[in-house]
Design an enzyme around this catalytic site. Structure first.
Site, short mmCIF file in Angstrom:
data_model
loop_
_atom_site.label_atom_id
_atom_site.label_comp_id
_atom_site.label_asym_id
_atom_site.label_seq_id
_atom_site.Cartn_x
_atom_site.Cartn_y
_atom_site.Cartn_z
N LEU A 46 0.86 -1.18 0.00
CA LEU A 46 0.00 0.00 0.00
C LEU A 46 0.90 1.23 0.00
O LEU A 46 1.95 1.25 0.64
CB LEU A 46 -0.89 0.03 1.25
CG LEU A 46 -2.12 -0.87 1.28
CD1 LEU A 46 -2.72 -0.90 2.68
CD2 LEU A 46 -3.16 -0.38 0.28
N ASP A 47 0.47 2.29 -0.69
CA ASP A 47 1.21 3.55 -0.63
C ASP A 47 1.30 4.01 0.82
O ASP A 47 0.40 3.74 1.62
CB ASP A 47 0.49 4.63 -1.44
CG ASP A 47 0.51 4.36 -2.94
OD1 ASP A 47 1.38 3.60 -3.39
OD2 ASP A 47 -0.36 4.91 -3.64
N PRO A 48 2.36 4.76 1.17
CA PRO A 48 2.44 5.30 2.54
C PRO A 48 1.20 6.10 2.93
O PRO A 48 0.74 6.02 4.07
CB PRO A 48 3.69 6.19 2.48
CG PRO A 48 4.56 5.53 1.46
CD PRO A 48 3.60 5.02 0.41
N ALA A 50 -1.82 5.55 2.08
CA ALA A 50 -2.99 4.69 2.22
C ALA A 50 -3.05 4.00 3.58
O ALA A 50 -2.05 3.78 4.25
CB ALA A 50 -2.99 3.63 1.12
N ARG A 180 -4.56 5.47 -7.81
CA ARG A 180 -4.08 6.82 -8.10
C ARG A 180 -4.19 7.13 -9.59
O ARG A 180 -4.52 8.26 -9.97
CB ARG A 180 -2.63 6.97 -7.64
CG ARG A 180 -2.47 7.15 -6.14
CD ARG A 180 -1.02 7.36 -5.76
NE ARG A 180 -0.20 6.17 -5.99
CZ ARG A 180 0.88 6.14 -6.77
NH1 ARG A 180 1.26 7.22 -7.42
NH2 ARG A 180 1.59 5.03 -6.90
#
Length: 315
Positions: A46-48, A50, A180
């Site tokens: 997961l993106d930071p 998120a 995104r």
């Protein structure tokens, strides 16, 4: 017996509720330390920015993490309309600002264009690699490199609300889908630009949302165990899901105890009434203990692909 590694031989899956601002790898290492596990791996970063469901596989469960990487995911996302950023989220720099001039009909049509099977060009700010280097490293150097469009499927894209310039959507999608990128592409379709300001993963495969646990909750259990003078595993291990939940959708083939030693040494065995082209979940005996995954080979035998290693002192 397999070579020993530092840490505890504990097998299972933690459904971590990853906090915002933390990388998936940092979250993984925190969980590994809390459980004092010998091995750990996550099942799709997961993106930071998120939050949400990050299944962390411990011990032998890491052998089956790929099947969760391949699983469908579900996200709740809020986008800020009118601003486009270089990373397509609020961690990036604003590169353009435009007014909101679209109608509800235009929004509905734009959203519908993302449903079903489509091709998506990954963001430069992603971990996909080009010539051995992650794309985000090129992006940070101001370089753009060729990326091939990849097939994705959006099974559901539900409009939740539009309040001012903030749009919230619920998206159920296939592996490899970049939320995104969907938001950035949506902003361009609407002519105003957009970027992600909130992203939460609410589902991976069929795992229950209510079984998620935070790092803070895990650390609190460590403190509780110390105060009560009990082994941390007595409080932590009940939170683990069985490792075979990673392959719960595979057809089961049950083999008798008598042939188990032969199979567990990597040899194919004959099974009755099984003719599947897909991977199979192998269980053993009347207890139906999960021992790995396999497939039917060209000779019609069950050939093991990934097998669980059991330790005599396994916790």
């Amino acid at each position: 017996m397999a070579r020993r590694t530092k840490g505890r031989n504990i097998d299972g899956i933690v459904l971590l509720d990853k906090p915002t601002g933390m990388s998936s790898n940092h979250a993984l290492q925190r969980v590994k330390r809390i459980y004092n596990a010998s091995k750990a791996g996550h099942t799709g970063a997961l993106d930071p920015l998120a939050t949400g469901m990050l299944p962390v596989c411990l011990g032998e469960a890491t052998k089956f993490s790929q099947h969760l990487l391949d699983a469908d995911k579900r996200y709740l996302v809020t986008a800020k309309l009118g601003q486009r950023t270089d990373t397509s989220d609020s961690d990036g720099e604003v590169v353009s600002e435009r007014p909101l001039n679209f109608t509800q009909e235009a929004l509905d049509a734009a959203l519908d264009s993302f449903r079903g099977d489509t091709l998506q060009v990954p963001s430069m700010f992603s971990a996909l690699k080009y010539q051995g280097q992650p794309l985000y490293k090129y992006a940070r150097e101001g370089k753009e490199v060729p990326r091939e469009a990849r097939p994705i499927t959006v099974f559901e894209l539900n409009f939740i609300k539009l309040e001012g310039d903030e749009l919230t959507l619920d998206i159920h999608c296939s592996k490899g889908t970049y939320i995104r990128t969907i938001i950035d592409d949506l902003g361009e379709k609407l002519g105003c630009g957009a970027h992600v300001i909130m992203l939460r993963r609410t589902a991976v495969a069929g795992y229950p949302y209510e079984r998620m646990v935070t790092i803070e909750a895990l650390e609190a259990l460590l403190e509780q165990a110390e105060k009560e003078g009990v082994e941390p595993k007595t409080l932590l291990d009940p939170l683990l899901l069985p490792m075979d939940t990673a392959v719960a959708n595979f057809p089961e083939v049950n083999i008798p105890d008598a042939v188990a030693p032969y199979l567990m040494n990597g040899n194919p065995v004959r099974v009755a009434g099984v003719s599947s082209d897909s991977l199979l979940r192998i269980t053993l005996g009347e207890a139906r203990r999960f021992v790995g995954v396999g497939a039917i080979n060209d000779d019609g035998l069950l050939a093991p692909k990934r097998l669980v290693v059991f330790y005599d002192d396994e916790a």
